[in-house]
Design a protein around this motif. Structure first.
Motif, PDB file in Angstrom:
ATOM      1  N   LEU A 120       0.833  -1.205   0.000  1.00 58.92           N
ATOM      2  CA  LEU A 120       0.000   0.000   0.000  1.00 58.92           C
ATOM      3  C   LEU A 120       0.870   1.260   0.000  1.00 58.92           C
ATOM      4  CD1 LEU A 120      -3.021   0.474  -0.034  1.00 58.92           C
ATOM      5  CD2 LEU A 120      -3.002   0.458   2.457  1.00 58.92           C
ATOM      6  N   TRP A 121       1.909   1.274   0.845  1.00 59.22           N
ATOM      7  CA  TRP A 121       2.832   2.416   0.870  1.00 59.22           C
ATOM      8  C   TRP A 121       3.579   2.550  -0.454  1.00 59.22           C
ATOM      9  CZ3 TRP A 121       3.096   6.667   3.439  1.00 59.22           C
ATOM     10  CH2 TRP A 121       2.624   6.739   4.745  1.00 59.22           C
ATOM     11  N   LEU A 122       4.003   1.437  -1.018  1.00 61.02           N
ATOM     12  CA  LEU A 122       4.709   1.471  -2.299  1.00 61.02           C
ATOM     13  C   LEU A 122       3.808   2.039  -3.386  1.00 61.02           C
ATOM     14  CD1 LEU A 122       7.194   0.769  -4.039  1.00 61.02           C
ATOM     15  CD2 LEU A 122       6.184  -1.516  -4.344  1.00 61.02           C
ATOM     16  N   SER A 123       2.575   1.568  -3.443  1.00 60.82           N
ATOM     17  CA  SER A 123       1.624   2.071  -4.446  1.00 60.82           C
ATOM     18  C   SER A 123       1.355   3.555  -4.259  1.00 60.82           C
ATOM     19  CB  SER A 123       0.312   1.296  -4.367  1.00 60.82           C
ATOM     20  OG  SER A 123       0.521  -0.051  -4.654  1.00 60.82           O
ATOM     21  N   ALA A 124       1.154   3.969  -3.024  1.00 65.06           N
ATOM     22  CA  ALA A 124       0.895   5.384  -2.741  1.00 65.06           C
ATOM     23  C   ALA A 124       2.105   6.241  -3.119  1.00 65.06           C
ATOM     24  CB  ALA A 124       0.547   5.568  -1.266  1.00 65.06           C
ATOM     25  N   SER A 125       3.292   5.770  -2.818  1.00 65.07           N
ATOM     26  CA  SER A 125       4.506   6.526  -3.127  1.00 65.07           C
ATOM     27  C   SER A 125       4.707   6.676  -4.627  1.00 65.07           C
ATOM     28  CB  SER A 125       5.733   5.856  -2.508  1.00 65.07           C
ATOM     29  OG  SER A 125       5.595   5.786  -1.113  1.00 65.07           O
ATOM     30  N   LEU A 126       4.542   5.585  -5.356  1.00 63.35           N
ATOM     31  CA  LEU A 126       4.689   5.639  -6.814  1.00 63.35           C
ATOM     32  C   LEU A 126       3.612   6.516  -7.448  1.00 63.35           C
ATOM     33  CD1 LEU A 126       5.671   1.929  -7.576  1.00 63.35           C
ATOM     34  CD2 LEU A 126       7.152   3.960  -7.622  1.00 63.35           C
ATOM     35  N   THR A 127       2.395   6.441  -6.914  1.00 62.11           N
ATOM     36  CA  THR A 127       1.306   7.263  -7.428  1.00 62.11           C
ATOM     37  C   THR A 127       1.578   8.741  -7.157  1.00 62.11           C
ATOM     38  OG1 THR A 127      -0.263   5.445  -7.125  1.00 62.11           O
ATOM     39  CG2 THR A 127      -1.195   7.660  -7.339  1.00 62.11           C
ATOM     40  N   ALA A 128       2.072   9.060  -5.979  1.00 57.56           N
ATOM     41  CA  ALA A 128       2.412  10.453  -5.652  1.00 57.56           C
ATOM     42  C   ALA A 128       3.524  10.965  -6.567  1.00 57.56           C
ATOM     43  CB  ALA A 128       2.815  10.573  -4.188  1.00 57.56           C
ATOM     44  N   ALA A 129       4.530  10.141  -6.806  1.00 57.38           N
ATOM     45  CA  ALA A 129       5.622  10.546  -7.694  1.00 57.38           C
ATOM     46  C   ALA A 129       5.099  10.773  -9.112  1.00 57.38           C
ATOM     47  CB  ALA A 129       6.723   9.481  -7.692  1.00 57.38           C
ATOM     48  N   PHE A 130       4.228   9.895  -9.582  1.00 60.78           N
ATOM     49  CA  PHE A 130       3.664  10.051 -10.921  1.00 60.78           C
ATOM     50  C   PHE A 130       2.808  11.312 -10.998  1.00 60.78           C
ATOM     51  CE2 PHE A 130       0.509   9.055 -14.259  1.00 60.78           C
ATOM     52  CZ  PHE A 130       1.381   8.942 -15.326  1.00 60.78           C
ATOM     53  N   GLY A 131       2.027  11.583  -9.958  1.00 66.60           N
ATOM     54  CA  GLY A 131       1.209  12.797  -9.930  1.00 66.60           C
ATOM     55  C   GLY A 131       2.064  14.054  -9.953  1.00 66.60           C
ATOM     56  N   ALA A 132       3.168  14.042  -9.214  1.00 61.49           N
ATOM     57  CA  ALA A 132       4.081  15.192  -9.224  1.00 61.49           C
ATOM     58  C   ALA A 132       4.687  15.372 -10.613  1.00 61.49           C
ATOM     59  CB  ALA A 132       5.173  15.003  -8.179  1.00 61.49           C
ATOM     60  N   TYR A 133       5.069  14.262 -11.234  1.00 65.65           N
ATOM     61  CA  TYR A 133       5.595  14.325 -12.605  1.00 65.65           C
ATOM     62  C   TYR A 133       4.557  14.942 -13.537  1.00 65.65           C
ATOM     63  CZ  TYR A 133       5.889  12.684 -17.357  1.00 65.65           C
ATOM     64  OH  TYR A 133       5.837  12.634 -18.728  1.00 65.65           O
ATOM     65  N   GLN A 134       3.309  14.443 -13.478  1.00 67.48           N
ATOM     66  CA  GLN A 134       2.261  14.961 -14.361  1.00 67.48           C
ATOM     67  C   GLN A 134       2.088  16.472 -14.181  1.00 67.48           C
ATOM     68  OE1 GLN A 134      -0.933  12.403 -12.877  1.00 67.48           O
ATOM     69  NE2 GLN A 134      -1.281  11.734 -14.983  1.00 67.48           N
ATOM     70  N   ALA A 135       1.991  16.884 -12.943  1.00 68.88           N
ATOM     71  CA  ALA A 135       1.757  18.301 -12.666  1.00 68.88           C
ATOM     72  C   ALA A 135       2.929  19.153 -13.141  1.00 68.88           C
ATOM     73  CB  ALA A 135       1.505  18.506 -11.177  1.00 68.88           C
ATOM     74  N   LEU A 136       4.138  18.705 -12.887  1.00 69.03           N
ATOM     75  CA  LEU A 136       5.311  19.506 -13.256  1.00 69.03           C
ATOM     76  C   LEU A 136       5.601  19.443 -14.749  1.00 69.03           C
ATOM     77  CD1 LEU A 136       7.669  18.719 -10.259  1.00 69.03           C
ATOM     78  CD2 LEU A 136       6.420  20.841 -10.715  1.00 69.03           C
ATOM     79  N   TYR A 137       5.622  18.255 -15.325  1.00 65.87           N
ATOM     80  CA  TYR A 137       6.012  18.115 -16.728  1.00 65.87           C
ATOM     81  C   TYR A 137       5.060  18.881 -17.651  1.00 65.87           C
ATOM     82  CZ  TYR A 137       7.250  16.125 -21.224  1.00 65.87           C
ATOM     83  OH  TYR A 137       7.642  15.972 -22.536  1.00 65.87           O
ATOM     84  N   TRP A 138       3.788  18.781 -17.397  1.00 67.58           N
ATOM     85  CA  TRP A 138       2.821  19.366 -18.321  1.00 67.58           C
ATOM     86  C   TRP A 138       2.408  20.791 -17.969  1.00 67.58           C
ATOM     87  CZ3 TRP A 138       2.324  17.190 -22.820  1.00 67.58           C
ATOM     88  CH2 TRP A 138       2.584  15.832 -22.954  1.00 67.58           C
ATOM     89  N   ASN A 139       2.720  21.280 -16.792  1.00 66.74           N
ATOM     90  CA  ASN A 139       2.177  22.573 -16.374  1.00 66.74           C
ATOM     91  C   ASN A 139       3.186  23.627 -15.968  1.00 66.74           C
ATOM     92  OD1 ASN A 139      -0.754  22.037 -16.505  1.00 66.74           O
ATOM     93  ND2 ASN A 139      -0.184  20.399 -15.107  1.00 66.74           N
ATOM     94  N   VAL A 140       4.448  23.302 -15.854  1.00 69.72           N
ATOM     95  CA  VAL A 140       5.424  24.290 -15.411  1.00 69.72           C
ATOM     96  C   VAL A 140       5.798  25.172 -16.599  1.00 69.72           C
ATOM     97  CG1 VAL A 140       7.742  24.591 -14.478  1.00 69.72           C
ATOM     98  CG2 VAL A 140       6.253  22.822 -13.564  1.00 69.72           C
ATOM     99  N   PRO A 141       5.739  26.485 -16.420  1.00 65.84           N
ATOM    100  CA  PRO A 141       5.965  27.381 -17.558  1.00 65.84           C
ATOM    101  C   PRO A 141       7.340  27.266 -18.193  1.00 65.84           C
ATOM    102  CG  PRO A 141       5.534  28.636 -15.541  1.00 65.84           C
ATOM    103  CD  PRO A 141       5.449  27.194 -15.200  1.00 65.84           C
ATOM    104  N   TRP A 142       8.368  26.898 -17.420  1.00 70.01           N
ATOM    105  CA  TRP A 142       9.692  26.850 -18.016  1.00 70.01           C
ATOM    106  C   TRP A 142       9.877  25.651 -18.950  1.00 70.01           C
ATOM    107  CZ3 TRP A 142       9.414  26.426 -12.586  1.00 70.01           C
ATOM    108  CH2 TRP A 142       9.583  25.146 -12.095  1.00 70.01           C
ATOM    109  N   THR A 143       8.878  24.770 -19.074  1.00 70.97           N
ATOM    110  CA  THR A 143       9.010  23.653 -20.004  1.00 70.97           C
ATOM    111  C   THR A 143       8.623  24.052 -21.413  1.00 70.97           C
ATOM    112  OG1 THR A 143       6.780  22.848 -19.581  1.00 70.97           O
ATOM    113  CG2 THR A 143       8.568  21.945 -18.221  1.00 70.97           C
ATOM    114  N   LYS A 144       8.071  25.212 -21.594  1.00 72.20           N
ATOM    115  CA  LYS A 144       7.690  25.669 -22.924  1.00 72.20           C
ATOM    116  C   LYS A 144       8.956  26.104 -23.666  1.00 72.20           C
ATOM    117  CE  LYS A 144       3.021  26.582 -21.919  1.00 72.20           C
ATOM    118  NZ  LYS A 144       2.585  25.274 -21.762  1.00 72.20           N
ATOM    119  N   ARG A 145       9.062  25.681 -24.895  1.00 76.13           N
ATOM    120  CA  ARG A 145      10.212  26.063 -25.707  1.00 76.13           C
ATOM    121  C   ARG A 145       9.922  27.400 -26.370  1.00 76.13           C
ATOM    122  NH1 ARG A 145      10.422  20.398 -28.478  1.00 76.13           N
ATOM    123  NH2 ARG A 145      11.187  19.224 -26.733  1.00 76.13           N
ATOM    124  N   LEU A 146      10.917  28.217 -26.400  1.00 77.61           N
ATOM    125  CA  LEU A 146      10.776  29.505 -27.057  1.00 77.61           C
ATOM    126  C   LEU A 146      11.439  29.445 -28.419  1.00 77.61           C
ATOM    127  CD1 LEU A 146      11.574  31.903 -24.103  1.00 77.61           C
ATOM    128  CD2 LEU A 146       9.349  31.201 -24.958  1.00 77.61           C
TER     129      LEU A 146
END
Length: 183
Positions: A120-146
């Motif tokens: 349960l802890w392993l699943s929660a940890s991996l899910t939290a890491a994936f959620g952080a990746y999703q939020a950061l990779y797709w939504n952080v402004p510095w990921t946009k290429r100029l």
């Protein structure tokens, strides 16, 4: 018996990685998905958080069932738009994920009741890491290429040499992921 519960968790993780690393990157994500997918992940984390922080009493199990049912409904929110934007293989993968979602949440409830907290802890940890990746990779402004700015503020076609120039500002910014038409 507990090792069999890892099968749906592993299948869901594999399907999520294929969806994310292949399909999402191939087509890009518009704003509604860049926000919605981390919310889907957050709804799963809410289930894990309840299972990891409360004892499995009847009241807590009812609360878990309600949160899990809400999560199962929430993950389907995008499918009307996905029907227009996704290729058939991605649609099939989503169908597989929809089948696995309640099985995974049921497996988590079973682990909770049996006090098998490691998986349960392993699943929660991996899910939290994936959620952080999703939020950061797709939504952080510095990921946009100029796109580099042109040294000339306007462009003129050489075909029109000798005629009054038409002026078109050079674009200086182009998002690298997805269309912003929906969202």
């Amino acid at each position: 018996m507990m090792q069999w519960l890892a099968v749906p968790l592993g299948l869901q993780a594999l399907a999520m990685l294929v969806d994310e690393l292949h399909f999402h990157r191939q087509r890009g994500l518009p704003r509604w998905e860049r926000i919605g997918h981390p919310l889907d992940t957050l709804s799963v984390l809410a289930c894990y958080a309840l299972a990891l922080s409360a004892s499995p009493t009847q009241g807590h199990l009812i609360a878990y069932a309600l949160v899990a049912a809400g999560s199962c409904l929430l993950v389907t929110k995008d499918e009307l738009v996905h029907a227009e934007r996704c290729k058939p293989m991605e649609q099939w993968l989503h169908a597989l994920l929809f089948m696995l979602h309640p099985i995974v949440l049921g497996s988590a409830a079973f682990l909770w009741v049996r006090q098998e907290r490691t998986l349960l802890w392993l699943s929660a940890s991996l899910t939290a890491a994936f959620g952080a990746y999703q939020a950061l990779y797709w939504n952080v402004p510095w990921t946009k290429r100029l796109r580099p700015r042109s040294t000339m503020p306007f462009t003129t076609s050489s075909v029109n040499a000798g005629t009054p120039p038409t002026t078109t500002p050079s674009p200086c910014y182009v998002p690298n992921r997805g269309s912003e038409t929906r969202g």
